[in-house]
Design a protein around this motif. Structure first.
Motif, PDB file in Angstrom:
ATOM      1  N   GLY A 182       0.791  -1.219   0.000  1.00  0.00           N
ATOM      2  CA  GLY A 182       0.000   0.000   0.000  1.00  0.00           C
ATOM      3  C   GLY A 182       0.823   1.269   0.000  1.00  0.00           C
ATOM      4  O   GLY A 182       0.386   2.283   0.543  1.00  0.00           O
ATOM      5  N   ALA A 183       2.007   1.235  -0.629  1.00  0.00           N
ATOM      6  CA  ALA A 183       2.888   2.409  -0.662  1.00  0.00           C
ATOM      7  C   ALA A 183       3.057   2.889  -2.099  1.00  0.00           C
ATOM      8  O   ALA A 183       2.899   2.119  -3.050  1.00  0.00           O
ATOM      9  CB  ALA A 183       4.246   2.077  -0.055  1.00  0.00           C
ATOM     10  N   SER A 184       3.410   4.154  -2.248  1.00  0.00           N
ATOM     11  CA  SER A 184       3.615   4.717  -3.580  1.00  0.00           C
ATOM     12  C   SER A 184       4.919   5.510  -3.632  1.00  0.00           C
ATOM     13  O   SER A 184       5.464   5.901  -2.603  1.00  0.00           O
ATOM     14  CB  SER A 184       2.443   5.626  -3.968  1.00  0.00           C
ATOM     15  OG  SER A 184       2.403   6.785  -3.149  1.00  0.00           O
ATOM     16  N   ASP A 185       5.398   5.698  -4.853  1.00  0.00           N
ATOM     17  CA  ASP A 185       6.607   6.486  -5.098  1.00  0.00           C
ATOM     18  C   ASP A 185       7.778   5.921  -4.289  1.00  0.00           C
ATOM     19  O   ASP A 185       8.270   6.538  -3.341  1.00  0.00           O
ATOM     20  CB  ASP A 185       6.364   7.958  -4.783  1.00  0.00           C
ATOM     21  CG  ASP A 185       5.196   8.518  -5.584  1.00  0.00           C
ATOM     22  OD1 ASP A 185       5.311   8.583  -6.815  1.00  0.00           O
ATOM     23  OD2 ASP A 185       4.156   8.832  -4.985  1.00  0.00           O
ATOM     24  N   ILE A 186       8.210   4.744  -4.707  1.00  0.00           N
ATOM     25  CA  ILE A 186       9.194   3.947  -3.981  1.00  0.00           C
ATOM     26  C   ILE A 186      10.469   3.845  -4.800  1.00  0.00           C
ATOM     27  O   ILE A 186      10.429   3.684  -6.012  1.00  0.00           O
ATOM     28  CB  ILE A 186       8.635   2.529  -3.728  1.00  0.00           C
ATOM     29  CG1 ILE A 186       7.290   2.589  -2.985  1.00  0.00           C
ATOM     30  CG2 ILE A 186       9.626   1.662  -2.986  1.00  0.00           C
ATOM     31  CD1 ILE A 186       6.456   1.334  -3.140  1.00  0.00           C
ATOM     32  N   ALA A 187      11.609   3.921  -4.127  1.00  0.00           N
ATOM     33  CA  ALA A 187      12.906   3.715  -4.784  1.00  0.00           C
ATOM     34  C   ALA A 187      13.738   2.772  -3.928  1.00  0.00           C
ATOM     35  O   ALA A 187      14.030   3.077  -2.768  1.00  0.00           O
ATOM     36  CB  ALA A 187      13.636   5.045  -4.974  1.00  0.00           C
ATOM     37  N   ARG A 208       4.038   3.021  -8.632  1.00  0.00           N
ATOM     38  CA  ARG A 208       5.163   3.896  -8.975  1.00  0.00           C
ATOM     39  C   ARG A 208       6.402   3.550  -8.144  1.00  0.00           C
ATOM     40  O   ARG A 208       6.668   4.163  -7.106  1.00  0.00           O
ATOM     41  CB  ARG A 208       4.791   5.367  -8.808  1.00  0.00           C
ATOM     42  CG  ARG A 208       3.692   5.821  -9.747  1.00  0.00           C
ATOM     43  CD  ARG A 208       3.599   7.342  -9.785  1.00  0.00           C
ATOM     44  NE  ARG A 208       3.250   7.917  -8.506  1.00  0.00           N
ATOM     45  CZ  ARG A 208       2.017   8.196  -8.113  1.00  0.00           C
ATOM     46  NH1 ARG A 208       0.981   7.910  -8.903  1.00  0.00           N
ATOM     47  NH2 ARG A 208       1.785   8.732  -6.936  1.00  0.00           N
ATOM     48  N   ALA A 209       7.145   2.558  -8.649  1.00  0.00           N
ATOM     49  CA  ALA A 209       8.325   2.103  -7.921  1.00  0.00           C
ATOM     50  C   ALA A 209       9.468   1.822  -8.879  1.00  0.00           C
ATOM     51  O   ALA A 209       9.261   1.430 -10.035  1.00  0.00           O
ATOM     52  CB  ALA A 209       8.014   0.847  -7.107  1.00  0.00           C
ATOM     53  N   THR A 210      10.682   2.018  -8.397  1.00  0.00           N
ATOM     54  CA  THR A 210      11.883   1.621  -9.119  1.00  0.00           C
ATOM     55  C   THR A 210      12.709   0.722  -8.207  1.00  0.00           C
ATOM     56  O   THR A 210      12.826   0.963  -7.003  1.00  0.00           O
ATOM     57  CB  THR A 210      12.730   2.831  -9.559  1.00  0.00           C
ATOM     58  OG1 THR A 210      13.154   3.570  -8.390  1.00  0.00           O
ATOM     59  CG2 THR A 210      11.939   3.751 -10.467  1.00  0.00           C
ATOM     60  N   SER A 247      -9.952  -6.299 -10.042  1.00  0.00           N
ATOM     61  CA  SER A 247      -9.317  -6.211 -11.356  1.00  0.00           C
ATOM     62  C   SER A 247      -8.034  -5.407 -11.212  1.00  0.00           C
ATOM     63  O   SER A 247      -7.714  -4.899 -10.130  1.00  0.00           O
ATOM     64  CB  SER A 247     -10.261  -5.542 -12.365  1.00  0.00           C
ATOM     65  OG  SER A 247     -10.590  -4.223 -11.939  1.00  0.00           O
ATOM     66  N   LEU A 248      -7.298  -5.284 -12.297  1.00  0.00           N
ATOM     67  CA  LEU A 248      -6.073  -4.488 -12.258  1.00  0.00           C
ATOM     68  C   LEU A 248      -6.407  -3.019 -12.054  1.00  0.00           C
ATOM     69  O   LEU A 248      -7.281  -2.469 -12.707  1.00  0.00           O
ATOM     70  CB  LEU A 248      -5.287  -4.662 -13.558  1.00  0.00           C
ATOM     71  CG  LEU A 248      -4.708  -6.051 -13.820  1.00  0.00           C
ATOM     72  CD1 LEU A 248      -3.997  -6.072 -15.172  1.00  0.00           C
ATOM     73  CD2 LEU A 248      -3.743  -6.465 -12.720  1.00  0.00           C
ATOM     74  N   THR A 249      -5.685  -2.385 -11.131  1.00  0.00           N
ATOM     75  CA  THR A 249      -5.871  -0.968 -10.843  1.00  0.00           C
ATOM     76  C   THR A 249      -4.510  -0.285 -10.839  1.00  0.00           C
ATOM     77  O   THR A 249      -3.472  -0.930 -11.001  1.00  0.00           O
ATOM     78  CB  THR A 249      -6.531  -0.767  -9.460  1.00  0.00           C
ATOM     79  OG1 THR A 249      -5.554  -1.020  -8.435  1.00  0.00           O
ATOM     80  CG2 THR A 249      -7.709  -1.700  -9.267  1.00  0.00           C
ATOM     81  N   ASP A 250      -4.504   1.011 -10.624  1.00  0.00           N
ATOM     82  CA  ASP A 250      -3.239   1.735 -10.522  1.00  0.00           C
ATOM     83  C   ASP A 250      -2.525   1.475  -9.209  1.00  0.00           C
ATOM     84  O   ASP A 250      -1.443   2.020  -8.958  1.00  0.00           O
ATOM     85  CB  ASP A 250      -3.478   3.239 -10.710  1.00  0.00           C
ATOM     86  CG  ASP A 250      -3.745   3.596 -12.164  1.00  0.00           C
ATOM     87  OD1 ASP A 250      -3.400   2.788 -13.040  1.00  0.00           O
ATOM     88  OD2 ASP A 250      -4.306   4.675 -12.424  1.00  0.00           O
ATOM     89  N   TRP A 251      -3.124   0.645  -8.341  1.00  0.00           N
ATOM     90  CA  TRP A 251      -2.463   0.207  -7.117  1.00  0.00           C
ATOM     91  C   TRP A 251      -2.089  -1.281  -7.196  1.00  0.00           C
ATOM     92  O   TRP A 251      -1.682  -1.863  -6.188  1.00  0.00           O
ATOM     93  CB  TRP A 251      -3.352   0.455  -5.901  1.00  0.00           C
ATOM     94  CG  TRP A 251      -3.378   1.879  -5.453  1.00  0.00           C
ATOM     95  CD1 TRP A 251      -4.291   2.829  -5.776  1.00  0.00           C
ATOM     96  CD2 TRP A 251      -2.423   2.526  -4.599  1.00  0.00           C
ATOM     97  NE1 TRP A 251      -3.984   4.027  -5.176  1.00  0.00           N
ATOM     98  CE2 TRP A 251      -2.838   3.872  -4.443  1.00  0.00           C
ATOM     99  CE3 TRP A 251      -1.265   2.116  -3.950  1.00  0.00           C
ATOM    100  CZ2 TRP A 251      -2.132   4.796  -3.662  1.00  0.00           C
ATOM    101  CZ3 TRP A 251      -0.570   3.017  -3.165  1.00  0.00           C
ATOM    102  CH2 TRP A 251      -0.998   4.345  -3.027  1.00  0.00           C
ATOM    103  N   SER A 252      -2.232  -1.875  -8.360  1.00  0.00           N
ATOM    104  CA  SER A 252      -1.922  -3.308  -8.508  1.00  0.00           C
ATOM    105  C   SER A 252      -0.444  -3.499  -8.854  1.00  0.00           C
ATOM    106  O   SER A 252      -0.100  -4.095  -9.874  1.00  0.00           O
ATOM    107  CB  SER A 252      -2.807  -3.922  -9.590  1.00  0.00           C
ATOM    108  OG  SER A 252      -4.171  -3.841  -9.250  1.00  0.00           O
ATOM    109  N   ASN A 253       0.437  -2.997  -7.976  1.00  0.00           N
ATOM    110  CA  ASN A 253       1.866  -2.990  -8.299  1.00  0.00           C
ATOM    111  C   ASN A 253       2.061  -2.452  -9.709  1.00  0.00           C
ATOM    112  O   ASN A 253       2.641  -3.111 -10.580  1.00  0.00           O
ATOM    113  CB  ASN A 253       2.467  -4.386  -8.155  1.00  0.00           C
ATOM    114  CG  ASN A 253       2.551  -4.823  -6.709  1.00  0.00           C
ATOM    115  OD1 ASN A 253       2.666  -3.996  -5.803  1.00  0.00           O
ATOM    116  ND2 ASN A 253       2.476  -6.113  -6.471  1.00  0.00           N
ATOM    117  N   ALA A 254       1.561  -1.247  -9.924  1.00  0.00           N
ATOM    118  CA  ALA A 254       1.527  -0.634 -11.242  1.00  0.00           C
ATOM    119  C   ALA A 254       2.675   0.352 -11.418  1.00  0.00           C
ATOM    120  O   ALA A 254       3.108   1.008 -10.474  1.00  0.00           O
ATOM    121  CB  ALA A 254       0.200   0.085 -11.448  1.00  0.00           C
ATOM    122  N   ASP A 255       3.166   0.425 -12.661  1.00  0.00           N
ATOM    123  CA  ASP A 255       4.212   1.370 -13.053  1.00  0.00           C
ATOM    124  C   ASP A 255       5.505   1.113 -12.275  1.00  0.00           C
ATOM    125  O   ASP A 255       6.000   1.969 -11.530  1.00  0.00           O
ATOM    126  CB  ASP A 255       3.736   2.813 -12.862  1.00  0.00           C
ATOM    127  CG  ASP A 255       2.505   3.111 -13.696  1.00  0.00           C
ATOM    128  OD1 ASP A 255       2.544   2.861 -14.911  1.00  0.00           O
ATOM    129  OD2 ASP A 255       1.481   3.552 -13.134  1.00  0.00           O
TER     130      ASP A 255
END
Length: 440
Positions: A182-187, A208-210, A247-255
């Motif tokens: 449940g986290a976003s913008d991860i490096a 949004r993770a790298t 279903s797939l969402t923008d929080w489904s380990n996306a990007d």
């Protein structure tokens, strides 16, 4: 105003630490665990000092561990972790290159874990973990205890955003090495994980993770897992702290962008992708994974007789995959139920530039466990070499599938066995497939 000698010395120590701290920025306060009584000698129980120092964190502070081994022996601590960061943003946890957090709090009767090493829990943002080094002292059973655990909420209830892990190390944890939910913008950069009882690096319900320069050795489960679960309605399981969506969402380990990953050994897959969206994996090297696949991309519908459920991943790109001496190379696996729901069969996976050597089973396998066909694999510039005489024999196997395309695929096999096989397959496109068998 009088200042006690102890307070004066603590302040002087903090000032000296601020001057020596490599990542310290001008104006950032330093919370040195030694100023709170930590000894760092590997023998003294530093639990209370570590907890007190972490509790003293305020915005723009750095929790600093100088060189030494800091033993944490308290079982079932408040907050479920040795270091807890929650409700305070713009902070860092930084270890000196010679510092280590020694988790010595297993239950003596069961050898099960009683806490995590580091817990970051929302609402927080802009949290930096630098050179965090966590090791469990004894051989634990698989149980409670992640090296680093990050927990937010996609629904906005307790957001976690702006998380960075740099040059961190986790060894012998009872559960995962690092898990983010449940986290976003991860490096994540320069992470090393070894000897965990569960996944090395696990993501669930993130965006949004790298990940760059990650190494996993002999993990108890997948080396790297991007898994978001399925449920009829968006849900959060409080017992397992996992997120699931219909279903797939923008929080489904996306990007996600994943580069330069090395996985050696382990008891499951090198990389597992399930219920993910828009994931690019570049330069992946997997060696000696004998209980699973170098790369597993799978789905499971309720009723498919597996413990967890997840929809088919889409927008997955795998470039520069190198696998050696694994059970299976690249495995696309659908486990559909009786409903015919295409959320569990229709993938979108592109593989470019793979080199797969010495697989015991199939080097490339695309299959559905039922007659409901799996779809959506594109494979090009793939070189396969094998000597196996068992299982799928190291070649390419396609079963119960459609819309599969192969281009510039070469298979070299030491013995005359099935190197290319299809069963119940439609809309198969093959462009430049070569097969060479060394023995008559």
């Amino acid at each position: 105003m009088r200042i006690s000698r102890r307070a004066l010395l603590a302040g002087a120590g903090a000032a000296a630490a601020a001057a020596a701290l490599p990542g310290c920025r001008r104006g950032r306060g330093v919370v040195d665990v030694r100023a709170f009584g930590a000894r760092g000698d590997g023998v003294t129980d530093d639990s209370r000092a570590i907890q007190a120092a972490a509790a003293a964190l305020r915005p723009h502070h750095t929790l600093y561990f100088p060189r030494g081994t800091y033993r944490f022996a308290q079982r079932r601590p408040s907050g479920d972790a040795a270091i807890v960061v929650t409700g305070v943003s713009d902070v860092a946890v930084e270890f000196d290159p010679g510092a280590e957090l020694l988790m010595d709090n297993l239950d003596p009767a069961t050898h099960t874990g009683t806490s995590h090493g580091v817990l970051v829990q929302g609402p927080v943002s802009r949290i930096a973990l630098r050179r965090v080094n966590v090791r469990w002292a004894a051989d634990a059973q698989r149980s409670l205890g992640d090296g680093i655990r990050v927990l937010g909420r996609p629904d906005g209830g307790a957001p976690v955003a702006g998380i960075s892990l740099t040059d961190c190390v986790v060894r012998a944890s009872p559960q995962a090495g690092v898990i983010l939910m449940g986290a976003s913008d991860i490096a994540v950069t320069g992470l090393q994980v070894a000897g965990t009882k569960a996944d090395g690096l696990h993501f669930n319900g993130c965006r949004r993770a790298t990940v760059d320069d990650y190494r996993a050795v002999n993990t108890g489960d997948d080396g790297l897992a991007l898994v978001t679960y399925f449920s009829r309605e968006p849900a959060f399981d409080t017992d397992s702290a996992t997120f699931s969506f219909p279903s797939l969402t923008d929080w489904s380990n996306a990007d996600f962008t994943v580069t330069n990953v090395h996985v050696t050994g382990g008891k499951a897959n090198g990389v597992r992708i399930a219920g993910a969206k828009r994931v690019a994996v570049n330069q992946l090297n997997v060696t000696g994974v004998h209980s699973g696949a170098a790369v597993m991309v799978d789905s499971a519908e309720p009723g498919a007789d597996v413990g967890w459920n997840y929809v088919a991943s889409r927008g997955v790109s795998l470039k520069g995959v190198v696998a050696a001496n694994c059970h299976t190379g690249i495995h696309l696996l659908a486990r559909p139920g009786a409903s015919g729901d295409r959320r569990f069969t229709d993938f979108d996976v592109a593989v470019d530039g793979a080199k797969l050597d010495g697989c015991d089973n199939w080097s490339v396998r695309a299959e559905s466990i039922t007659e409901r066909q799996v779809s959506g694999l594109r494979l090009q510039n793939c070189a396969i070499s094998s000597v196996s005489t068992t299982g799928g024999n190291g070649g390419v196997g396609i079963g119960n599938a459609r819309d599969i395309s192969l281009a510039d695929v070469s298979i070299r096999h030491a013995k005359p066995v099935a190197a290319f096989d299809t069963v119940n397959t439609g809309k198969l496109t093959v462009d430049r497939l070569s097969v060479r068998v060394d023995q008559p």
